[in-house]
Design an enzyme around this catalytic site. Structure first.
Site, PDB file in Angstrom:
ATOM      1  N   THR A  16       0.878  -1.146   0.169  1.00 28.55           N
ATOM      2  CA  THR A  16      -0.039  -0.235  -0.204  1.00 28.55           C
ATOM      3  C   THR A  16       0.726   0.824   0.115  1.00 28.55           C
ATOM      4  O   THR A  16       0.497   2.434  -0.585  1.00 28.55           O
ATOM      5  CB  THR A  16      -1.377   0.234   1.002  1.00 28.55           C
ATOM      6  N   SER A  62       1.134  -7.703  -0.766  1.00 28.20           N
ATOM      7  CA  SER A  62       1.915  -8.654   0.258  1.00 28.20           C
ATOM      8  C   SER A  62       1.343  -9.847  -0.069  1.00 28.20           C
ATOM      9  O   SER A  62       2.159 -10.947   0.607  1.00 28.20           O
ATOM     10  CB  SER A  62       2.370  -7.511   1.354  1.00 28.20           C
ATOM     11  N   THR A  95       1.790  -3.964   4.121  1.00 24.04           N
ATOM     12  CA  THR A  95       1.386  -4.422   5.814  1.00 24.04           C
ATOM     13  C   THR A  95       0.825  -6.036   5.747  1.00 24.04           C
ATOM     14  O   THR A  95       1.180  -6.321   7.325  1.00 24.04           O
ATOM     15  CB  THR A  95       0.937  -3.608   6.127  1.00 24.04           C
ATOM     16  N   ASP A  96       0.796  -7.112   4.669  1.00 21.80           N
ATOM     17  CA  ASP A  96      -0.166  -7.868   5.529  1.00 21.80           C
ATOM     18  C   ASP A  96       0.611  -8.976   5.606  1.00 21.80           C
ATOM     19  O   ASP A  96       0.824  -9.620   6.256  1.00 21.80           O
ATOM     20  CB  ASP A  96      -1.341  -8.175   4.344  1.00 21.80           C
TER      21      ASP A  96
HETATM   22  C1  SIN Z   1      -0.356  -5.426   1.310  1.00 21.73           C
HETATM   23  O1  SIN Z   1      -0.083  -6.030   2.122  1.00 21.73           O
HETATM   24  O2  SIN Z   1       0.412  -5.187   0.300  1.00 21.73           O
HETATM   25  C2  SIN Z   1      -1.377  -4.642   1.026  1.00 21.73           C
HETATM   26  C3  SIN Z   1      -2.209  -4.293   2.419  1.00 21.73           C
HETATM   27  C4  SIN Z   1      -1.452  -3.229   3.087  1.00 21.73           C
HETATM   28  O3  SIN Z   1      -0.581  -2.786   2.345  1.00 21.73           O
HETATM   29  O4  SIN Z   1      -1.639  -2.343   3.534  1.00 21.73           O
END
Ligand code: SIN
Length: 319
Positions: A16, A62, A95-96
């Site tokens: 993100t 991710s 973050t995932d």
């Molecule tokens: C991801 O994990 O690539 C999408 C969600 C995020 O980064 O918060």
């Protein structure tokens, strides 16, 4: 490659933090991993003039993190950290699965300098994105020197520095989405200044480097799966995974790692066939404490996803 002392290398993998949305008010439904690391750095005036190079390794959401990207990231991070002119490496990521990549890097990269992961909960196009501040803070930690000099695999989000090995994503939407569980943060960033709260993580550098060598030599990822124990569970999933070739299973148990008797019986059958089993807790915080002698092997403080990485690396080392 530039040879300015104190260089920070930023490795982009997507997420993100590199995501774009159709509307500035949009915090969901955007496309992750659109922008390269070079663009993220160029968009941040506070970073201009610093000895900094950026490389885009991947543009992933991710949740789709894959083995080749993990191997490339670990290899590149180790290579750059070994360059005498490099002060530290920053990884931009989604973050995932940030906690999985952080734990994986902690286990395979001998980070005698800072290897700092960062991410964002809001896309780069948001009215108030969190990515730029997080990236700036991550670079600050990567450049830290003197008494505050950081090392090891770290994650920087929302002005908080976490040990990569202790990171957990605990919220799906809020900006303060991360925790280090019972361990708490390692340090805080206040107005660009690092306030260290407890010692940086100690890393057994030689053992860790050996794990990376064996990983890069084979690039084969043993099949290890996670099975959740829950009310009304039965052994079908465990039996099916073993039949499909799983070599390791992590049971995400209830509470303090308790496992439904039917799942436990199936796990016993799996172990009798040589499948490695670890019992973790599906609780958001805490791990597995103690245990009876006839219990399935405990993952201790490891979360189910961390235990999965441990089993994978164990199986790799034994191959
Ligand atoms: C991801 O994990 O690539 C999408 C969600 C995020 O980064 O918060």
């Amino acid at each position: 490659m530039p040879s300015t002392p104190g260089t920070v290398v930023v490795l982009g993998t997507g997420g993100t933090i590199a995501g774009t949305a159709a509307h500035a008010a949009q915090h969901t439904g955007y496309t992750a991993g659109v922008l390269g690391a070079e663009a993220l750095v160029a968009a941040l005036p506070a970073l201009q003039g610093l000895p900094l190079v950026a490389h885009t390794l991947a543009r992933l959401d991710s949740c789709n993190m894959d083995g080749p990207t993990w191997a490339l990231l670990a290899e590149q991070a180790a290579l750059h950290l070994a360059r005498p002119e490099v002060a530290g490496v920053v990884v931009t990521h989604g973050t995932d699965t940030l906690e999985e990549t952080a734990y994986f890097l902690h286990r395979v990269v001998a980070a005698a300098k800072p290897l700092v992961l960062t991410a964002a909960m809001r896309p780069a196009t948001a009215l108030s994105p969190d990515g730029p501040q997080n990236l700036f803070d991550a670079v600050t930690v990567a450049r830290s020197s003197g008494a505050h000099s950081a090392h090891g695999v770290l994650a920087v989000l929302g002005g908080v520095v976490f040990a990569g090995a202790e990171l957990r994503k605990v919220h799906g939407y809020r900006q303060d989405a991360f925790s280090a569980g019972d361990a708490g943060p390692l340090a805080l960033l206040e107005d660009g200044v690092l306030r260290v709260l407890r010692p940086w993580p100690n890393v057994p550098l030689h053992a860790v480097a050996a794990s990376l060598s064996s990983l890069l030599a084979t690039r084969a990822w043993p099949l290890v799966d996670i099975v959740t124990s829950h009310a009304l569970a039965d052994g079908r999933v465990v039996d099916a995974l073993v039949a499909a070739g799983s070599r390791g299973l992590v049971l995400a148990g209830t509470g303090n790692g308790s496992v439904h008797a039917a799942v436990k019986a199936a796990a016993g059958r799996a172990m009798a066939q040589g499948v490695r089993v670890l019992r973790a807790s599906r609780c958001q915080l805490g791990g597995v404490v103690g245990g009876a002698p006839d219990d399935l092997p405990s993952a201790g403080t490891l979360t189910p996803v961390q235990a999965r990485i441990e089993l994978m690396l164990d199986l790799l080392a034994a191959a």
